[in-house]
Write a protein that holds these residues in place. Structure first.
Motif, PDB file in Angstrom:
ATOM      1  N   UNK A 189       0.850  -1.195   0.000  1.00 39.63           N
ATOM      2  CA  UNK A 189       0.000   0.000   0.000  1.00 39.63           C
ATOM      3  C   UNK A 189       0.880   1.237   0.000  1.00 39.63           C
ATOM      4  N   UNK A 190       0.627   2.155  -0.938  1.00 43.91           N
ATOM      5  CA  UNK A 190       1.388   3.397  -0.999  1.00 43.91           C
ATOM      6  C   UNK A 190       0.478   4.592  -0.763  1.00 43.91           C
ATOM      7  N   UNK A 191       1.065   5.631  -0.183  1.00 43.51           N
ATOM      8  CA  UNK A 191       0.389   6.922  -0.009  1.00 43.51           C
ATOM      9  C   UNK A 191       1.267   7.974  -0.668  1.00 43.51           C
ATOM     10  N   UNK A 192       0.741   8.633  -1.674  1.00 48.69           N
ATOM     11  CA  UNK A 192       1.488   9.639  -2.419  1.00 48.69           C
ATOM     12  C   UNK A 192       2.814   9.078  -2.929  1.00 48.69           C
ATOM     13  N   UNK A 193       2.760   7.800  -3.345  1.00 49.70           N
ATOM     14  CA  UNK A 193       3.919   7.160  -3.943  1.00 49.70           C
ATOM     15  C   UNK A 193       4.877   6.505  -2.984  1.00 49.70           C
ATOM     16  N   UNK A 194       4.689   6.667  -1.685  1.00 49.57           N
ATOM     17  CA  UNK A 194       5.579   6.071  -0.694  1.00 49.57           C
ATOM     18  C   UNK A 194       4.888   4.900   0.001  1.00 49.57           C
ATOM     19  N   UNK A 195       5.610   3.809   0.167  1.00 47.84           N
ATOM     20  CA  UNK A 195       5.027   2.627   0.806  1.00 47.84           C
ATOM     21  C   UNK A 195       4.738   2.907   2.279  1.00 47.84           C
ATOM     22  N   UNK A 196       3.504   2.629   2.680  1.00 50.16           N
ATOM     23  CA  UNK A 196       3.099   2.859   4.077  1.00 50.16           C
ATOM     24  C   UNK A 196       2.609   1.587   4.754  1.00 50.16           C
ATOM     25  N   UNK A 197       2.427   0.509   3.989  1.00 50.83           N
ATOM     26  CA  UNK A 197       1.955  -0.739   4.587  1.00 50.83           C
ATOM     27  C   UNK A 197       2.300  -1.898   3.670  1.00 50.83           C
ATOM     28  N   UNK A 198       2.700  -2.992   4.284  1.00 51.62           N
ATOM     29  CA  UNK A 198       2.933  -4.239   3.558  1.00 51.62           C
ATOM     30  C   UNK A 198       2.267  -5.373   4.337  1.00 51.62           C
ATOM     31  N   UNK A 199       1.955  -6.446   3.630  1.00 49.97           N
ATOM     32  CA  UNK A 199       1.383  -7.593   4.309  1.00 49.97           C
ATOM     33  C   UNK A 199       1.123  -8.716   3.339  1.00 49.97           C
ATOM     34  N   UNK A 200       0.427  -9.719   3.823  1.00 51.27           N
ATOM     35  CA  UNK A 200       0.137 -10.900   3.020  1.00 51.27           C
ATOM     36  C   UNK A 200      -1.213 -11.468   3.423  1.00 51.27           C
ATOM     37  N   UNK A 201      -1.728 -12.335   2.557  1.00 49.24           N
ATOM     38  CA  UNK A 201      -3.004 -12.967   2.864  1.00 49.24           C
ATOM     39  C   UNK A 201      -2.982 -13.725   4.172  1.00 49.24           C
TER      40      UNK A 201
END
Length: 273
Positions: A189-201
């Motif tokens: 997940x990016x906000x204004x082009x910067x990654x702010x969240x990562x995860x997996x199923x």
């Protein structure tokens, strides 16, 4: 607290949340109005909200699952997810911009959405039942919101507040479940082009399918099962991110695609959803 007192408390809590939503002024936590730790009373508040929304002509289109992260469950002192209602007017089309002031204190999280092609009435559905009943999956963004000031919530507050629901965005390319392993998908997940969240199923109760099975069983036992056409937001794949006016979010979920949403700035006119 007597049954009569609890009913009065439920009505008072529902009115406080409704006033907050209408005025845009967040209210104090409603847990102080309800019996301490009473999740059933909190769901009674939520049911009252859903009944009033339906009576006002809003169309119920599905459910969302919350508290699918073990860390968040531990924070709120619970050992199970919760759920809330999704209405058609909560859906934001891709490309639309969320109007300033539509939400009180929004945050964004990326999820796997399932769209059902058949009813799921069983009290103890199997994975096979779920797979047969699901028409397709989509990448989704849930824009969570709280009518309670400063997100000062417990499990009672969030359940009463329709599981802190706000809006949601669905991607536009359906993917059958036989083409993707939703447990193994990776999310960015990016906000204004910067990654702010990562995860997996696997970060969603071990699998988004596990979360969906919990919801299907819970609603069937309550006599209000999931039905064909329902949208199920299965729960966050990673941490949520705070949203502000002017922000643009994009989530990529491997195997499902990309979905995005933008928040209009106050100076923009005529573009808000």
């Amino acid at each position: 607290m007597s049954a009569h007192d609890t009913a009065a408390a439920v009505t008072k809590a529902a009115e406080a949340l409704d006033t907050a939503a209408r005025t845009g002024l967040a209210c104090p936590p409603v847990r102080s109005l309800l019996p301490e730790g009473d999740i059933e009373a909190a769901y009674a508040v939520q049911r009252l909200y859903v009944e009033r929304a339906a009576a006002a002509g809003r169309r119920l289109v599905g459910r969302k699952i919350g508290l699918t992260s073990p860390a968040v469950q531990a924070q709120l002192g619970v050992d199970q997810p919760d759920f809330g209602a999704l209405f058609a007017d909560m859906a934001v089309p891709e490309g639309a911009r969320v109007a300033p002031g539509r939400l009180l204190q929004p945050k964004v999280e990326a999820e796997v959405a399932l769209v059902l092609g058949a009813d799921l009435p069983h009290h103890a559905p199997t994975v096979a039942d779920l797979l047969l009943s699901t028409a397709f999956a989509l990448p989704a963004l849930e824009i969570v919101d709280s009518r309670i000031a400063d997100w000062d919530i417990t499990i009672v507050d969030t359940v009463a507040d329709n599981a802190s629901s706000g809006l949601f965005v669905l991607g536009g390319t359906p993917v059958p479940l036989d083409r993707v392993d939703v447990r193994a998908v990776r999310m960015t997940l990016t906000r204004n082009g910067e990654t702010v969240s990562r995860g997996a199923g696997a970060d969603c109760l071990g699998s988004p399918l596990t979360a969906a099975l919990w919801l299907a069983a819970t609603l069937a036992r309550l006599g209000d099962p999931l039905r064909a056409g329902d949208i199920v937001l299965t729960g966050a794949l990673g941490p949520m991110a705070v949203a502000a006016e002017g922000d643009e979010f994009s989530a990529h979920i491997e195997g499902l695609g990309t979905v995005g949403v933008a928040f209009a700035a106050a100076a923009e006119e005529g573009t808000g959803a």
